[in-house]
Design an enzyme around this catalytic site. Structure first.
Site, PDB file in Angstrom:
ATOM      1  N   GLU B  49       0.864  -1.176   0.000  1.00 26.06           N
ATOM      2  CA  GLU B  49       0.000   0.000   0.000  1.00 26.06           C
ATOM      3  C   GLU B  49       0.897   1.220   0.000  1.00 26.06           C
ATOM      4  OE1 GLU B  49      -2.626   0.233   3.313  1.00 26.06           O
ATOM      5  OE2 GLU B  49      -3.507  -1.743   2.965  1.00 26.06           O
ATOM      6  N   ASP B  60      -5.835   8.016  11.431  1.00 26.33           N
ATOM      7  CA  ASP B  60      -4.525   7.514  11.824  1.00 26.33           C
ATOM      8  C   ASP B  60      -4.124   7.895  13.232  1.00 26.33           C
ATOM      9  OD1 ASP B  60      -3.523   6.029   9.554  1.00 26.33           O
ATOM     10  OD2 ASP B  60      -3.673   7.923   8.465  1.00 26.33           O
TER      11      ASP B  60
END
Lengths: 405, 265
Positions: B49, B60
């Site tokens: 990724e 995040d």
């Protein structure tokens, strides 16, 4: 554009939260179930007479609504002799318009059975309002606030703590409102089962822009009737400051169908839009996605959010509510920048001429009214949303004007 | 069929889960991040990724935030990400872009799809784009034969799992816990339950699990019930601890540990 085409479709937002191309829901899937639940509860309570009555009673007996309308002729002398009328949201309990929305969302939190609320805050006004409603309704409350803002709005940090809320300083990014929202979103996605996010402005994912508008429209609903009663006609212009844009949407909404009334939002121009150090999102930004919705935002060529700058913590935000983007694009509302210096001049002028110390946020609208009055002349009637009081800004003003010993 | 779909099918045929590793392009520099991605492939990652750093990463935790903040400050852009995609594809792994929506929106959805396909990328994972808002991306990814990976979460209703899996191609990303990215000491039981729900509703869709896996043992645990194991923060941590050749070597070592984990019986 003809006047007819400038009247927006009254069905905005649509069922999925879109104002034309703006708004929507750009959120992690993990939040969708909670947002759906909130949307359903909001629509249900809008049609529930018992809920409406409970909210109305709180607005009257706890907040002190309706807020007054004040003529400020001495201030108006500096605005080309125009008649300036202030909608006094500064006189609400907690000192700003933020309480209108928060009481609605706190009642909604109880309705969906959650016991904890979180909020973001810039100037601290939304945080104080949320902490207040949480104390009143027995909810646990955590407020995220940029570290930079905890410093320049220390009074409000103490107020929130006195009210029993936990204030979390956010030290990432620009350490202001944008980053406080990021951190609140992270809390929400982690604790969504127990926690409701009481969002402070008409931005964010659907249903927040709709919900906050509907809880804030009381400002314009009252003011429209008050101006008709006092002046015998509609105002020529309605002016408000715009950060995320909740006080502006609050006072604009009732006037949107009145085609003769100009709606003008004043954005934070900081050091000047041409310097790049500003928070004038519509004036200096471009459409994109931030904090869950499509709207104008300050961004670079890579789609990274550009840090905003303003002397006013409450307007220091690189985004703006999607309905403002829509009203701008269809030409129904105008958006203009006001620099820090212009705002502080108006702050000082209202204080000395009328004995009212405004929030620095609201001073942007006052500075805009001075310009509009000079443009329109003494026959003009200008309604200004005085969205908050300036007690919280005394330290900033002391420093700015070099006051004290 | 994209390289991603191909890779997942081959792993399945081998009776194992695929190893999917994440790194943001541009941390500590574009060059070192690309080297680290190559090292990840050398260590045994099947899929990389390629993360596009973003200024406001609301999904995040602190580890990825720290790397992303630095990468954004370095001025990393889509051209850098596309270069990383090509490097990963050249190294023999499938490359997918992982990005919050605004960097793609700003670049132009159609232009992004065309350039990603040209760079040899397989598709994109979009953590803050739900299929409800994805019409332009659905069209562009169809036109350029790219995979599009949407997320499901433990809080997703059955109806949303079905709709999301139907809109997805390549795999469905199962966010194993409610929360932001970051390593966790134990793998949440919610992950297996969520994979089970997706499988029951959409038996033919590959389901890969992310959020929290940091070592070979955890990878083995997840590999027992998922089509792929996604590891992000643990890789980023290696580079935060050593933003240089030592960090790159540590990335390769971690990939090897995880690759052994997904092959454990």
């Amino acid at each position: 554009m003809t006047p007819d085409s400038a009247v927006p479709d009254t069905t905005v937002p649509d069922a999925t939260g879109h104002f034309g191309p703006y708004g929507g829901r750009f959120v992690p899937e993990a939040l969708v179930a909670a947002i759906d639940e909130l949307t359903a509860a909001f629509h249900e309570t809008q049609d529930d007479p018992a809920f409406r009555a409970e909210l109305h009673a709180l607005l009257r007996d706890y907040t002190g609504r309706p807020s007054p309308l004040t003529d400020v002729p001495k201030f108006g002398e500096h605005a080309g002799g125009a008649r300036i009328l202030l909608k006094r949201e500064d006189l609400n309990h907690t000192g700003s318009h933020k309480i209108n929305n928060v009481l609605g969302q706190a009642l909604l939190t109880k309705r969906i059975g959650k016991k904890r609320v979180i909020a973001e805050t810039g100037a601290g006004q939304h945080g104080v309002a949320t902490a207040t409603a949480a104390a009143l309704m027995g909810l646990e409350c955590t407020v995220y606030m940029g570290e930079e803002d905890t410093r320049r709005q220390a009074l409000n940090v103490a107020r929130m703590q006195l009210l029993g809320a936990t204030v979390v300083p956010v030290a990432t990014g620009s350490r202001t409102l944008k980053d406080a929202i990021n951190e609140a979103m992270r809390d929400w996605v982690t604790n969504v089962e127990t926690t409701n996010y009481v969002f402070g402005t008409v931005a964010g994912p659907h249903p927040f822009p709709l919900m906050v508008r509907e809880y804030q429209r009381v400002i314009g609903d009252e003011a429209r009737a008050q101006v008709l009663d006092r002046v015998g006609r509609l105002p020529d212009v309605v002016a408000a400051c715009v950060g995320g844009g909740s006080n502006a949407i609050g006072i604009f909404t009732a006037f949107v169908p009145d085609k003769t009334v100009r709606l003008v939002g004043f954005e934070a121009g900081g050091d000047g839009v041409d310097t790049g150090r500003h928070a004038a999102t519509i004036t200096g930004g471009a459409p994109g996605v931030l904090h869950g919705a499509r709207s104008y935002l300050l961004q670079d060529a890579n789609g990274q959010t550009i840090e905003s700058h303003s002397i006013s913590a409450g307007l220091d935000y690189p985004g703006v509510g999607p309905e403002h983007s829509y009203l701008h694009d269809i030409g129904r509302a105008e958006y203009r920048p006001i620099t820090d210096a212009q705002a502080m001049d108006a702050f000082s002028l209202l204080s000395r001429s009328e004995g009212i110390i405004p929030a620095i946020e609201s001073a942007h609208a006052l500075a805009g009214a001075l310009d509009l009055g000079r443009e329109l002349g003494p026959e003009a009637v200008i309604l200004v949303n005085l969205s908050g009081r300036g007690d919280k800004d005394v330290e900033t003003a002391t420093k700015y004007f070099g006051l004290g010993s | 069929m994209t390289a991603l779909s191909d890779t997942l099918a081959k792993a399945r045929a081998d009776g194992r889960a695929a190893l999917i590793g994440y790194l943001p392009v541009g941390y500590p520099s574009v060059e070192v991040s690309i080297e680290a991605m190559r090292a990840m492939v050398a260590g045994g990652a099947d899929v990389v990724e390629v993360g596009i750093p973003y200024s406001d990463p609301v999904m995040d935790g602190p580890t990825i935030q720290a790397a992303a903040e630095q990468a954004v400050r370095n001025g990393v852009g889509m051209a850098d990400a596309l270069r990383a995609v090509s490097a990963v594809a050249d190294a023999g792994a499938a490359a997918v872009v992982m990005s919050y929506w605004n960097p793609i929106d700003r670049y132009g959805v159609e232009r992004f799809a065309a350039d990603l396909a040209a760079a040899g990328g397989s598709g994109a994972i979009t953590p803050d784009l739900i299929p409800d808002e994805a019409a332009p991306w659905l069209a562009a990814s169809d036109q350029h034969r790219l995979d599009r990976i949407f997320l499901v979460a433990p809080s997703s209703t059955d109806a949303r799992i079905t709709a999301t899996a139907t809109a997805s191609r390549g795999f469905v990303y199962a966010a194993s816990t409610m929360g932001v990215t970051g390593t966790r000491t134990s793998v949440s039981g919610a992950a297996q339950a969520l994979v089970g729900r997706v499988r029951a509703l959409m038996p033919d869709v590959a389901v890969c699990v992310g959020l929290g896996v940091s070592n070979g043992d955890q990878a083995a645990e997840v590999a027992a019930f998922a089509d792929g194991v996604i590891v992000g923060s643990a890789f980023v941590r290696r580079l935060l601890d050593a933003p240089d050749a030592a960090g790159v070597a540590a990335v390769e070592a971690l990939a090897a540990d995880l690759a052994a984990g997904v092959r454990r019986r």
